[in-house]
Design a protein around this motif. Structure first.
Motif, PDB file in Angstrom:
ATOM      1  N   ILE A 105      58.800  88.041  25.701  1.00  0.00           N
ATOM      2  CA  ILE A 105      58.187  88.599  26.911  1.00  0.00           C
ATOM      3  C   ILE A 105      56.704  88.254  26.975  1.00  0.00           C
ATOM      4  CG2 ILE A 105      57.681  90.719  28.185  1.00  0.00           C
ATOM      5  CD1 ILE A 105      60.638  89.978  28.139  1.00  0.00           C
ATOM      6  N   SER A 106      55.981  88.510  25.898  1.00  0.00           N
ATOM      7  CA  SER A 106      54.534  88.286  25.901  1.00  0.00           C
ATOM      8  C   SER A 106      54.174  86.805  25.948  1.00  0.00           C
ATOM      9  CB  SER A 106      53.896  88.939  24.672  1.00  0.00           C
ATOM     10  OG  SER A 106      54.555  88.544  23.485  1.00  0.00           O
ATOM     11  N   SER A 107      54.916  85.971  25.220  1.00  0.00           N
ATOM     12  CA  SER A 107      54.633  84.534  25.259  1.00  0.00           C
ATOM     13  C   SER A 107      54.973  83.960  26.620  1.00  0.00           C
ATOM     14  CB  SER A 107      55.410  83.798  24.157  1.00  0.00           C
ATOM     15  OG  SER A 107      56.810  83.941  24.338  1.00  0.00           O
ATOM     16  N   GLY A 108      56.063  84.472  27.237  1.00  0.00           N
ATOM     17  CA  GLY A 108      56.407  84.031  28.585  1.00  0.00           C
ATOM     18  C   GLY A 108      55.326  84.401  29.582  1.00  0.00           C
ATOM     19  N   LEU A 109      54.718  85.565  29.402  1.00  0.00           N
ATOM     20  CA  LEU A 109      53.624  85.985  30.268  1.00  0.00           C
ATOM     21  C   LEU A 109      52.453  85.016  30.151  1.00  0.00           C
ATOM     22  CD1 LEU A 109      52.009  87.908  32.075  1.00  0.00           C
ATOM     23  CD2 LEU A 109      51.527  89.292  30.039  1.00  0.00           C
ATOM     24  N   LEU A 110      52.063  84.676  28.924  1.00  0.00           N
ATOM     25  CA  LEU A 110      50.931  83.780  28.729  1.00  0.00           C
ATOM     26  C   LEU A 110      51.208  82.394  29.288  1.00  0.00           C
ATOM     27  CD1 LEU A 110      49.651  84.719  25.150  1.00  0.00           C
ATOM     28  CD2 LEU A 110      48.871  85.530  27.381  1.00  0.00           C
ATOM     29  N   GLU A 111      52.454  81.938  29.200  1.00  0.00           N
ATOM     30  CA  GLU A 111      52.810  80.633  29.756  1.00  0.00           C
ATOM     31  C   GLU A 111      52.683  80.613  31.273  1.00  0.00           C
ATOM     32  OE1 GLU A 111      56.732  79.937  28.139  1.00  0.00           O
ATOM     33  OE2 GLU A 111      55.940  78.384  26.810  1.00  0.00           O
ATOM     34  N   ILE A 272      41.847  86.359  29.461  1.00  0.00           N
ATOM     35  CA  ILE A 272      43.044  87.133  29.781  1.00  0.00           C
ATOM     36  C   ILE A 272      42.677  88.548  30.218  1.00  0.00           C
ATOM     37  CG2 ILE A 272      45.166  88.125  28.845  1.00  0.00           C
ATOM     38  CD1 ILE A 272      45.285  85.104  29.306  1.00  0.00           C
ATOM     39  N   LEU A 273      41.657  89.127  29.600  1.00  0.00           N
ATOM     40  CA  LEU A 273      41.257  90.498  29.908  1.00  0.00           C
ATOM     41  C   LEU A 273      40.471  90.615  31.203  1.00  0.00           C
ATOM     42  CD1 LEU A 273      40.179  91.784  26.383  1.00  0.00           C
ATOM     43  CD2 LEU A 273      42.227  92.414  27.671  1.00  0.00           C
ATOM     44  N   ASN A 274      40.033  89.494  31.752  1.00  0.00           N
ATOM     45  CA  ASN A 274      39.239  89.513  32.975  1.00  0.00           C
ATOM     46  C   ASN A 274      39.918  88.718  34.093  1.00  0.00           C
ATOM     47  OD1 ASN A 274      36.549  90.961  32.222  1.00  0.00           O
ATOM     48  ND2 ASN A 274      36.950  89.611  30.497  1.00  0.00           N
ATOM     49  N   GLU A 275      39.641  87.424  34.187  1.00  0.00           N
ATOM     50  CA  GLU A 275      40.223  86.625  35.265  1.00  0.00           C
ATOM     51  C   GLU A 275      41.750  86.637  35.251  1.00  0.00           C
ATOM     52  OE1 GLU A 275      37.834  85.711  33.218  1.00  0.00           O
ATOM     53  OE2 GLU A 275      36.472  84.212  34.087  1.00  0.00           O
ATOM     54  N   GLY A 276      42.329  86.761  34.058  1.00  0.00           N
ATOM     55  CA  GLY A 276      43.784  86.681  33.941  1.00  0.00           C
ATOM     56  C   GLY A 276      44.527  87.923  34.380  1.00  0.00           C
ATOM     57  N   GLN A 277      43.836  89.034  34.610  1.00  0.00           N
ATOM     58  CA  GLN A 277      44.510  90.282  34.958  1.00  0.00           C
ATOM     59  C   GLN A 277      45.235  90.225  36.306  1.00  0.00           C
ATOM     60  OE1 GLN A 277      44.734  93.499  33.068  1.00  0.00           O
ATOM     61  NE2 GLN A 277      44.518  91.799  31.633  1.00  0.00           N
ATOM     62  N   GLU A 278      44.714  89.459  37.240  1.00  0.00           N
ATOM     63  CA  GLU A 278      45.383  89.325  38.536  1.00  0.00           C
ATOM     64  C   GLU A 278      46.721  88.604  38.372  1.00  0.00           C
ATOM     65  OE1 GLU A 278      46.060  90.011  42.460  1.00  0.00           O
ATOM     66  OE2 GLU A 278      44.385  90.763  41.251  1.00  0.00           O
ATOM     67  N   SER A 279      46.736  87.569  37.524  1.00  0.00           N
ATOM     68  CA  SER A 279      47.983  86.856  37.247  1.00  0.00           C
ATOM     69  C   SER A 279      48.977  87.763  36.537  1.00  0.00           C
ATOM     70  CB  SER A 279      47.706  85.614  36.393  1.00  0.00           C
ATOM     71  OG  SER A 279      46.935  84.664  37.102  1.00  0.00           O
ATOM     72  N   ILE A 280      48.475  88.596  35.641  1.00  0.00           N
ATOM     73  CA  ILE A 280      49.336  89.544  34.931  1.00  0.00           C
ATOM     74  C   ILE A 280      50.016  90.487  35.916  1.00  0.00           C
ATOM     75  CG2 ILE A 280      49.227  91.603  33.451  1.00  0.00           C
ATOM     76  CD1 ILE A 280      47.305  90.039  31.656  1.00  0.00           C
ATOM     77  N   LYS A 281      49.270  90.965  36.889  1.00  0.00           N
ATOM     78  CA  LYS A 281      49.823  91.843  37.919  1.00  0.00           C
ATOM     79  C   LYS A 281      50.867  91.106  38.739  1.00  0.00           C
ATOM     80  CE  LYS A 281      48.484  94.706  41.842  1.00  0.00           C
ATOM     81  NZ  LYS A 281      47.332  95.188  42.694  1.00  0.00           N
ATOM     82  N   ASN A 282      50.586  89.861  39.084  1.00  0.00           N
ATOM     83  CA  ASN A 282      51.514  89.069  39.901  1.00  0.00           C
ATOM     84  C   ASN A 282      52.816  88.776  39.163  1.00  0.00           C
ATOM     85  OD1 ASN A 282      49.635  88.984  41.965  1.00  0.00           O
ATOM     86  ND2 ASN A 282      48.794  87.014  41.354  1.00  0.00           N
ATOM     87  N   GLN A 283      52.795  88.818  37.826  1.00  0.00           N
ATOM     88  CA  GLN A 283      53.980  88.557  37.036  1.00  0.00           C
ATOM     89  C   GLN A 283      54.821  89.820  36.811  1.00  0.00           C
ATOM     90  OE1 GLN A 283      55.252  85.616  36.036  1.00  0.00           O
ATOM     91  NE2 GLN A 283      53.617  84.682  37.261  1.00  0.00           N
ATOM     92  N   GLY A 284      54.420  90.927  37.412  1.00  0.00           N
ATOM     93  CA  GLY A 284      55.217  92.135  37.324  1.00  0.00           C
ATOM     94  C   GLY A 284      54.806  93.099  36.238  1.00  0.00           C
TER      95      GLY A 284
END
Length: 288
Positions: A105-111, A272-284
């Motif tokens: 799950i976590s590696s898929g998120l980072l990819e 990941i903790l800053n710019e990447g948070q929007e992508s994290i939200k978009n991934q569910g």
């Protein structure tokens, strides 16, 4: 999907040499769960793909794949073999790429997150990824469930929240109360955050039956949906289901710095903790 197609990559097992072609096949199959789809991605026929696996199993003396429903997954021995290839590739990697290994799950998120870093991301169970990190083979460890870190008092960095939803077979009655879960049959996914669901059921004195044990949430989902009277708790970031244990199973997706001497490690985590948070939200997932 990216493959390491270096012609010199091979693995010596008990005197037998296994080339990168087998590694490509195992890596692809671990993600597609379909021999035909993997054969298509590798630009070979399904017959050639199947023969490659059968030939390897004959030489190895054990099964590396097994049928589940309409698909094919790696056995525990197959996953171990894939991990050996991954360890070898990491060791011979000569670039300055960030080597990241972690749970599915976590590696898929980072990819899925677009970032300016050169990374090699390897997907496995939390347990197997931790073993790679313990040997110093990766720069960053990513965990689907922080249990390993808690047990060993290791500092980790939360990057997202997730929770578990209940997936049920199509013929099952709607689950409205926790008591409705009593004596139901479940699929257990080893190495996942399901322990939170089991702990919750035990807390409420709800007896349950583990009917199947799998290593992939995606295989568990297919099995449940193609069966009768079967249930499973899976990550809400990837699956839509009953949120009856939403608050009881909320947990963090996290990163652990393994190679603290590499400046890109801190830079990647900061991204990941800053710019990447929007992508994290978009991934569910739920942002930090």
């Amino acid at each position: 999907m990216k493959f390491h197609s270096k012609g010199l990559i091979s693995l010596d097992i008990n005197g037998e040499i296994y080339s990168y072609k087998l590694y490509q096949s195992l890596e692809s199959l671990s993600k597609t769960k379909s021999q035909r789809q993997s054969a298509k991605e590798l630009n070979i026929s399904h017959t050639v793909f199947n023969r490659r696996l059968l030939k390897a199993e004959e030489k190895l003396g054990f099964k590396i794949t097994e049928k589940v429903g309409n698909g094919t997954i790696l056995t525990r021995d197959g996953l171990d073999l894939l991990e050996e290839f991954q360890k070898y590739i990491i060791k011979i990697e000569t670039t300055n790429n960030l080597n990241i290994a972690g749970g599915h799950i976590s590696s898929g998120l980072l990819e899925s997150i677009k970032h300016p870093f050169n990374t090699n991301i390897y997907s496995s169970s939390d347990k197997d990824a931790f073993e790679l990190a313990r040997r110093g083979a990766v720069d960053i460890l990513t965990l689907d469930d922080p249990l390993i870190a808690y047990e060993r008092d290791i500092d980790f960095t939360p990057i997202a929240y997730d929770y578990l939803v209940l997936i049920s077979s199509p013929n099952c009655e709607e689950i409205k109360n926790i008591s409705d879960l009593r004596n139901l049959d479940f699929v257990n996914v080893t190495g996942s955050a399901q322990r939170l669901a089991w702990n919750t059921l035990k807390h409420y004195d709800i007896e349950y039956n583990i009917k199947y044990k799998l290593t992939s949430q995606f295989d568990a989902f297919k099995l449940v949906r193609n069966s009768e009277n079967l249930h499973c708790f899976l990550n809400a970031s990837y699956f839509k289901g009953n949120e009856i244990l939403k608050f009881d199973t909320r947990h963090v997706i996290s990163l652990i710095k393994v190679n603290e001497d590499k400046s890109e490690v801190d830079e990647f985590i900061d991204f990941i903790l800053n710019e990447g948070q929007e992508s994290i939200k978009n991934q569910g997932f739920i942002p930090i």
